[in-house]
Enzyme design. Structure first.
Site, PDB file in Angstrom:
ATOM      1  N   LYS A  17       0.245  -0.293  -0.301  1.00 42.07           N
ATOM      2  CA  LYS A  17       0.093  -1.735  -0.120  1.00 42.07           C
ATOM      3  C   LYS A  17      -0.115  -2.020   1.367  1.00 42.07           C
ATOM      4  CE  LYS A  17       2.603  -5.962  -1.369  1.00 42.07           C
ATOM      5  NZ  LYS A  17       3.887  -6.474  -1.863  1.00 42.07           N
ATOM      6  N   SER A  94       3.265  -9.723  -5.455  1.00 42.45           N
ATOM      7  CA  SER A  94       2.228  -9.653  -4.438  1.00 42.45           C
ATOM      8  C   SER A  94       1.563  -8.283  -4.384  1.00 42.45           C
ATOM      9  CB  SER A  94       2.829  -9.971  -3.071  1.00 42.45           C
ATOM     10  OG  SER A  94       3.820  -9.032  -2.758  1.00 42.45           O
ATOM     11  N   SER A 120       7.796  -8.417  -6.623  1.00 41.69           N
ATOM     12  CA  SER A 120       6.403  -8.167  -6.246  1.00 41.69           C
ATOM     13  C   SER A 120       5.834  -6.868  -6.791  1.00 41.69           C
ATOM     14  CB  SER A 120       6.272  -8.152  -4.727  1.00 41.69           C
ATOM     15  OG  SER A 120       6.552  -9.405  -4.221  1.00 41.69           O
TER      16      SER A 120
END
Lengths: 618, 635
Positions: A17, A94, A120
């Site tokens: 990420k 996210s 997330s």
């Protein structure tokens, strides 16, 4: 070659990420302010730093700016879209980019690091049908993770199957002295002792081992001998009005399956849950507003040659390039920390957080190794808490609940939502984050052998602090049980021998040390099928290598993946027309059969009664 | 750290003379000697330019100010008593920031040096790089704890770090890590005495309460260059500071300055910090409010002190004089505003040396809300009683205790104490202490058993008598020695650690014989000067060599010198006294005495003393004999 390295073949490449710094790639956090930022050091979890893992990093994945969002739509490098059944869905956020990178059937063997602050990792896992694991706070080092809310941030793992997630965890779990919030070795040992005491016998003893082999063994044991008296908690407060019927259905199925295999399902009460979401949205933005204070254009962020004082307030120009959601949370956080409001918001939220933690500690049979054991006075408890007997409320080993109240919404419907609506998606994931507990989201309906082309549904298993390995083992077992169940449905309960469905493992045949026999025989003993009793596994030995892999070339070459969940260098903003991956449902059977409503057992029926009587509203 | 660094104490006693060159000088000498405690900081070479002051050369500024004052016709500010006003009461609270003497930064392992090449001693966290994390350096606690103990604080078992948010270029993270909610030390106090330079109105001594002491990070150093260019040196960012916050209990400007001065001395004496105010190691902010003495109490409350007026804060004062002057200026400004019917606004003000007025920096509306938040990355600090106990026991004697010992137990006057400390970098003081210790052990109070005996009456009496005597000899008799070959600045070659040409053991012996009447004062002087002279004939030129064979081996012991010169005191027989008396008798004087002028006897006594070359005349006995002889003449 140690046995350690072999299981790393469970995955071929690692997606990271974009809010975890890497020395080899820029780190943008999906923000304009860091669009050219190249970190001089890599995060602890990255393979280059963490010498145990040899998997190459394939790239950095898109995210909501600084991890703030539930749908991966708030990013300067373009939103992430989950194409499913002809619809454009939210991949969840996210860590949406990481989830899609893992879910993409065209690119097998990807595992990904995400970050989980309030769900997330678990939320995108549920929306896209992969496994999303949030370890206990302090197990994985946060060194190198660009903080959103430090007290909640954890590095999370996304993978196609639990085994891969467990391997990745085992590589990166070492205590890191560079992160003051990681659990020290002594604390880990102490936690292990607490668990071993509370859970006597073999299940308690082997918990220190987090390596993939031990994981496999644990799963095998559960599969073979069932859960034998394990108590599973079902929080009544989670049965909210907004819970979608199909999610509720999946929840029932999961509980039914567990009960069939020896679990006792116990309704429990976590009364502080209803305030958890509000507390989260006070604490996280407060910490975020502090963490993002450094992006003022002096060191980070682009200044355009004007004075910082241009505009209404200082730095308004530079800090104006934050996205809307980030600005909203900075404002919210700055307000809740301001001297007039802090007592009413931040301090209160911290108190709620304590209550949430207390709720969990009261419910779990295993004591929290971080806190002294407390006596809970019955008179202190919320009236809504269900009592098991006169001694108090029931205690359980794990909590099973949905990951999200609904399946993935379409992007179209998202555009009509207010920001607060999208905060609602985190309602089941936030409590475990506030309490720092290990929680895993697993896809539950994906492999069902039915004509359903339903959107993925996630089921979440939450365990006591530091009980990560058991959470993983139970999750893995639950998936395999479900596979077996759908298999049996397919074979109309009569066929003695059947083929296993497509393994969750994408590296069929070269999954590592242990391998599932492609043609196991299933022998029923007695009346009820207890786990995967009779499924044979055979050791393929440490030197097993997939076909075609040259000796000494353990790591396959990975083709460059160019989908728009990867953050691309020199990305033009909002590249919605990019090479979007088309995620198809990879096993859709043509046969139709009526949806099977699982038999509700007596316990479950009782639970239903309780719910209809006193189910809580959000 | 057995006892106080005397250089500090000397400056402390001498008040205004605060360490600058002299202090550095001392540092150099300290380096040659085995260091008692490590000093991590080196001197800061570049003077600090604060963000608020414009880049006008200091000299020029002073000149300009003088010019403008001349133009106004007030070339001299009338020196009136500025400390107290009849109608108004001033209340001041002070915050002092002091740089700790540590090896590493507060939250990173970067070295805490100040004179390295700019931006070389910086870790990722110091620059707040995304993803970097703080690592609390526990060693920084030690000087901080010493400081807190010197300020008589309660050390908190558990303390925490908080983030204080404000934007400034010298603050890479956008917040400063400090201790706001749970500081590590609370509720301290220090006592200021008249000799500290407090206002006369505060009497002999005043106790100043300290609300709390907290640890925090320093900011980056800004070096301003012409053309609105500011250069940043991140070597300083993240250095550990302590902030000392007093209660608003100070009512006189000079007491405020004395407080800051005393804090600096205390911190240095316990080795908590090494840089003084003049080198930027110490900075002070003051909060000033006034209220009418006759009117009802003010509406404001600070740190639990009720009834105060609205306060203003003056930031970044970097000298003791600035503290005093800024307070006076701000007090006068506030009174003027109030007397003309205005109201004081809570605001932050600045003060520049040479100016008469404070300058408004930002008002209430521009006041920063620091949005204090507990730092989620840093665990609470737990300080054990064992550590506190250890530090307390090794901290040594603080300046006030030292002065108390010198004046109350040994019986020196403050003036003598000051002299001891000011001669030869306080070498005299060390020498004196050695002499006293030796004397005490000669008198049956051996050093080893001081712990048990020091409270007994006999010990106290001996210390008082011998201390005074030794003080007199060390200061006055030894001070008067000289030799043609000697270094005229320092004939004794006294070093700052208390070693010189004469060993303290020998001096102690002389004083001991004198005290026991085994030699007379005159002979003692003779012995001392013989000893001193012989050191020039025999002592090795290299004093360090001499120090190795301490006490320096002189050719003759004291006893031999006395023996040789026949100086042992043998009292004169009665007959000898009578003979002596008769030999100087002046009949004219005798008659005067007999006619009632008793005082004249001293004239004869003096004659008698002078007559005696061996110095064996005991004045008491001589007077007695004289009286007898004179009485005989009456017949």
């Amino acid at each position: 070659m140690s046995a350690w390295l072999v299981p790393s073949l469970r995955f071929r490449c690692l997606a990271i990420k974009d809010n975890i710094v890497t020395a080899s790639y820029p780190t943008t956090c999906g923000s304009k302010l860091l669009q050219d930022y190249q970190s001089p050091f890599g995060a602890w979890v990255t393979p280059a730093i963490n010498k145990r893992c040899t998997v190459p990093i394939t790239g950095k994945t898109k995210l909501d700016e600084f991890g703030m969002g539930s749908h991966s739509q708030n990013s300067s490098s373009g939103s992430v879209v989950f194409e499913f059944g002809g619809e454009s869905l939210s991949p969840g956020g996210s860590s949406g980019g990481s989830a899609l990178a893992v879910a993409d059937p065209a690119v097998p063997g990807v595992v990904a690091f995400g970050t989980d602050t309030g769900g997330s990792v678990r939320l995108p896992a549920a929306y896209t049908g992969v496994v999303g694991f949030k370890p206990s706070y302090g197990i994985l080092s946060r060194h190198g993770v660009v903080p959103y809310a430090n007290s909640l941030d954890t590095v999370g793992i996304l993978a196609r199957n639990v085994g891969a997630a467990a391997s990745l965890l085992s590589f990166s779990r070492d205590c890191d002295t560079r992160d003051p919030s990681t659990l020290s070795e002594e604390s880990r040992d102490r936690a292990h002792k607490v668990r071993a005491e509370a859970r006597p016998g073999k299940r308690g003893a082997d918990q220190l081992n987090i390596d993939p082999l031990s994981h496999r063994k644990r799963v095998l044991r559960y599969q073979q001998s069932g859960f034998s008296g394990m108590r599973i908690g079902v929080p009544v407060e989670y049965n909210i009005k907004e819970l979608a019927p199909e999610v509720k259905q999946a929840w029932h199925e999961a509980l039914w399956l567990l009960e069939q295999h020896g679990c006792t399902i116990v309704p429990i009460s976590l009364p502080s849950t209803k305030h958890a979401l509000s507390a989260y949205y006070v604490i996280a933005p407060a910490e975020a507003s502090s963490n993002l204070a450094k992006y003022d254009g002096v060191r980070y962020g682009t200044r355009r040659g004007q004075s910082d004082a241009i505009g209404k307030v200082l730095y308004s120009h530079t800090r104006g390039s934050f996205g809307e959601e980030v600005k909203r949370r900075i404002l919210l956080g700055s307000y809740t920390l301001s001297s007039d409001a802090i007592d009413n918001y931040f301090i209160k939220a911290q108190k709620v957080r304590r209550l949430v933690q207390r709720d969990f500690d009261r419910v779990f049979a295993i004591p929290n190794p971080l806190r002294d054991s407390t006596q809970y006075d019955l008179s202190d408890m919320d009236e809504s808490i269900l009592l098991q007997d006169k001694l108090g409320p029931p205690q359980v080993e794990f909590i099973v609940c949905p990951t999200t109240p609904t399946t993935s919404p379409t992007l179209e419907s998202l555009s009509k939502q207010t920001p607060v609506d999208s905060y609602m998606n985190d309602v089941f994931t936030v409590p475990a984050s506030l309490a720092g507990l290990p929680a895993i989201g697993i896809p539950f309906n994906q492999l069902a052998n039915s004509p359903r082309i339903d959107k993925p549904i996630g089921i979440q298993i939450i365990g006591q602090y530091s009980d990560d390995v058991q959470v993983l083992a139970v999750a893995d077992t639950l998936i395999s049980l479900q596979k077996l169940k759908s298999l049996k449905e397919e074979s109309t309960h009569e066929v003695e021998e059947a083929r296993l469905p497509v393994p969750t493992n994408h590296f069929e045949g070269h999954s590592g040390h242990l391998r599932v026999d492609p043609k196991p025989s299933i022998r029923h003993r007695g009346n009820a099928p207890r786990g995967l009793r009779g499924v044979r596994y055979h050791d393929v030995g440490p030197h097993h290598r997939p076909k075609g892999w040259a000796k000494g070339n353990l790591l396959p070459r990975v083709r460059t993946v160019k989908h728009d969940y990867w953050r691309r260098e020199n990305d033009t903003y909002n590249s919605k027309n990019g090479n979007r991956p088309s995620i198809r449902w990879w096993k859709v059977r043509g046969r139709t059969s009526p949806k099977r409503v699982p038999e509700i057992s007596t316990t479950l029926a009782k639970w239903e009664d309780d719910l209809s009587g006193g189910g809580s509203k959000p | 750290m057995a006892r106080l660094a005397p250089g500090v104490l000397r400056r402390y006693l001498l008040g205004g003379q605060l360490p600058s060159g002299g202090y550095l000088n001392r540092l150099r000498t300290v380096q040659r000697l085995p260091a008692i405690s490590k000093r991590y900081h080196e001197t800061q070479t570049t003077p600090e330019v604060t963000a608020h002051s414009a880049a006008i050369p200091f000299r020029k500024q002073l000149k300009d100010d003088a010019k403008s004052r001349k133009a106004e016709g007030t070339s001299k500010i009338a020196k009136v008593n500025n400390q107290t006003l009849e109608k108004w009461e001033l209340t001041v609270g002070i915050e002092i920031h002091a740089q700790l003497n540590t090896k590493r930064k507060l939250f990173s392992s970067a070295r805490s040096t100040i004179d390295h090449t700019p931006n070389t001693q910086v870790e990722y966290f110091d620059l707040a790089l995304p993803g970097s994390m703080p690592l609390f350096q526990t060693e920084t606690l030690i000087p901080a704890l010493r400081a807190a103990l010197a300020l008589n604080c309660n050390i908190q078992e558990r303390s925490k770090f908080d983030r204080k948010h404000y934007f400034h270029w010298d603050q890479p993270a956008g917040y400063q890590i400090t201790q706001y909610y749970e500081p590590f030390a609370k509720d301290g106090n220090i006592t200021l005495y008249a000799h500290d330079g407090i206002a006369k109105e505060d009497g002999e001594e005043i106790k100043i309460g300290i609300k709390q002491v907290q640890m925090e990070q320093d900011t980056a150093k800004t070096i301003s260059e012409p053309g609105d260019i500011h250069l940043l040196d991140f070597n300083r960012v993240g250095l550990p500071l302590i902030e000392i916050i007093t209660l608003p209990v100070i009512h006189h400007p000079s007491t405020a300055a004395a407080f800051v001065r005393k804090v600096q001395i205390l911190l240095k004496s316990v080795d908590a910090c090494v840089l003084g105010m003049q080198s930027g190691g110490l900075r002070a902010d003051v909060n000033v409010s006034v209220r009418r003495r006759d009117a009802e109490e003010g509406r404001y409350e600070y740190a639990g002190m009720k009834g105060l007026g609205q306060r203003t804060e003056i930031k970044n004062l970097s000298s003791f004089k600035a503290v005093e002057d800024a307070i006076i200026a701000e007090r006068d400004r506030q009174i003027q505003v109030l007397e003309s019917g205005g109201a004081i606004e809570g605001e932050t003000r600045g003060w520049t040396i040479g100016h008469k007025d404070t300058v408004r920096l930002r008002g209430k509306e521009g006041e920063v809300d620091y949005r204090y938040m507990p730092d989620p990355d840093i665990a609470p600090v737990i300080i054990g009683q064992d550590l506190i106990g250890h530090l307390q026991s090794t901290m040594g004697v603080l300046p006030d205790e030292e002065i108390e010992i010198l004046t109350k137990q040994i019986g020196l006057t403050i003036k003598d104490a000051m002299s001891l400390l000011s001669i030869h970098e306080a070498g005299m003081y060390y020498f004196f202490r050695d002499v006293v210790d030796e004397l005490m052990s000669l008198n049956g109070h051996p050093r080893e058993s001081v712990e048990e005996t020091s409270n007994s009456d006999g010990y106290q009496k001996d210390l008082w008598r011998l201390g005074r005597l030794a003080g007199n000899w060390v200061l006055h008799e030894m001070g008067g020695l000289n030799h043609p070959e000697a270094n005229q600045e320092n004939p004794l070659d006294m070093r700052s650690d208390g070693c010189c040409r004469i060993s303290s053991v020998e001096v102690a012996k002389i004083v001991f014989y004198l005290d026991r009447n085994r030699i007379t004062g005159a002979s003692a002087k003779k012995v001392l000067s013989t000893l001193f002279k012989s050191s020039y004939e025999t002592a090795p030129s290299d004093l360090e060599e001499a120090a190795k064979s301490y006490p320096p081996a002189s050719l003759q012991s004291i006893d031999e010198i006395i023996e040789e010169a026949g100086l042992w005191f043998v009292p004169l027989s009665d007959d000898e006294y009578v003979d002596l008396a008769n030999s100087i008798l002046d009949m004219k004087v005798v008659e005067e005495i007999l006619s009632g002028k008793e005082g004249k006897i001293n004239f004869l006594l003096g004659k008698m003393m002078r007559q005696d070359k061996s110095g064996r005349v005991d004045p008491k006995k001589a007077t007695e004999v004289l009286r007898r002889v004179i009485e005989e003449h009456r017949k």
